[in-house]
Design an enzyme around this catalytic site. Structure first.
Site, short mmCIF file in Angstrom:
data_model
loop_
_atom_site.label_atom_id
_atom_site.label_comp_id
_atom_site.label_asym_id
_atom_site.label_seq_id
_atom_site.Cartn_x
_atom_site.Cartn_y
_atom_site.Cartn_z
N CYS A 109 0.82 -1.22 0.00
CA CYS A 109 0.00 0.00 0.00
C CYS A 109 0.86 1.28 0.00
CB CYS A 109 -1.02 -0.02 1.14
SG CYS A 109 -2.38 1.14 0.89
N HIS A 217 -3.58 -5.28 0.50
CA HIS A 217 -3.11 -5.58 1.86
C HIS A 217 -3.08 -7.09 2.11
CE1 HIS A 217 -3.02 -1.54 3.79
NE2 HIS A 217 -3.82 -1.25 2.77
N GLU A 219 -1.48 -8.55 4.30
CA GLU A 219 -1.33 -8.81 5.74
C GLU A 219 -2.68 -8.90 6.46
OE1 GLU A 219 -2.51 -4.62 6.09
OE2 GLU A 219 -1.41 -5.79 4.57
#
Length: 243
Positions: A109, A217, A219
C-alpha cells in the site's frame, strides 16, 4: 539463524503522544509466512540515518499507513493528508540504499507508493473519486472490517513473479487506498492491474536483488488467504537469496 527483516514504522498519535507504530498484522504476517525475524525501523530521521542500519538487515518491508506521501516528493504542489514527512524521509531513503547494497525491498500500500516515488515515479490522488476508475476505497463511514471487505479482481501478468507464486492469472484483492500509481517509475515491471487499468503490483531486480510491491493488503486475514501467504512466501525466499 533466520534472516532479519526491517519493517518501517509510522509516526502516529497514541493517546496524547506520538509513537512509532506498526500494526501487528504486518509484523505477524511477515514473520510467520516469510519465516523471518524482524526489527522495526523508526521514522526518526533527525536521530538516525537509514544508512546506519541497512547493513544489519537482510531486506525491508515498507508497510501501509493512513498517511500519504507528501506531493513535493514527486514534483507536485497540491495534495491531501495526513502526511508523515519523517516517514517519507526514512522510507524513500531506505528504498534507495537497500537497492544500492543489493538487498530485497518489498512494499504494501503506502510502501508500494513510496517505492514508485523513490525511483522517480508519480502518484495520482483520485483513485476513489475519478469517474474513469473503480472506487478503490470503501465509503468513509465503514469501520475497519468494512474497509477491508472492499474487493476487486486484478489481472496478474503472465510469467510474472506474482502469477508464478499464486499459480493463476487472476486474484481477488482488498482495495483500501485513496492514492495510486500515476506514472510508473522507469525500471519497474507491472505485475498486476485492476480492471480499470490501474497498476496494482510491480517488480524489479535492481542491482540484483528482488523488489516486489502490491497496492493491496496481503497482511489482512492472511491465515485465510493462500494468495496472501504466497506473497509473504516470496518475501522469505528473497531474504534467503532463493528468489
Amino acid at each position: 539463524m533466520r534472516p532479519v527483516l526491517g519493517i518501517t514504522a509510522c509516526n502516529r498519535m497514541v493517546g496524547s503522544e506520538i509513537g512509532q507504530v506498526v500494526m501487528n498484522r504486518y509484523a505477524r504476517a511477515a514473520m510467520q509466512y516469510a519465516d523471518v525475524a524482524a526489527l522495526l525501523v523508526p521514522s526518526l530521521p533527525d536521530l538516525m540515518d537509514i544508512s546506519e542500519v541497512v547493513g544489519r538487515l537482510d531486506g525491508i518491508l515498507l508497510t501501509g499507513s493512513p498517511s500519504n506521501v507528501e506531493p513535493s516528493r514527486y514534483g507536485e504542489d497540491e495534495g491531501f493528508g495526513p502526511f508523515d514527512t519523517a516517514r517519507d524521509e526514512v522510507s524513500l531513503g531506505a528504498v534507495r540504499q537497500m537497492i544500492d547494497v543489493g538487498k530485497p525491498v518489498f512494499g504494501i500500500c503506502r510502501g508500494f507508493q513510496e517505492i514508485n516515488v523513490a525511483l522517480g515515479g508519480t502518484l495520482r490522488r483520485d483513485t476513489s473519486s475519478s469517474d474513469e476508475l473503480l472506487r478503490h476505497h470503501s465509503p468513509e463511514e465503514n469501520d475497519l472490517a468494512g474497509m477491508f471487505d472492499h474487493f476487486h479482481e486484478v489481472d496478474l501478468v503472465e510469467g510474472g513473479i506474482l502469477a508464478g507464486a499464486i499459480g493463476k492469472g487472476q486474484a481477488r484483492v482488498n482495495s483500501v487506498h485513496y492514492q495510486g500509481v500515476g506514472r510508473l517509475a522507469d525500471g519497474l515491471a507491472v505485475e498486476a492491474r485492476a480492471p480499470d487499468g490501474l497498476v496494482e503490483a510491480f517488480s524489479a531486480r535492481p542491482n540484483g536483488a528482488p523488489l516486489v510491491a502490491v497496492q493491496w493488503h496481503p497482511e489482512w486475514d492472511t491465515a485465510d488467504n493462500p494468495d496472501s501467504q504466497a506473497y509473504f512466501g516470496l518475501l522469505g525466499k528473497a531474504l534467503r537469496g532463493e528468489l
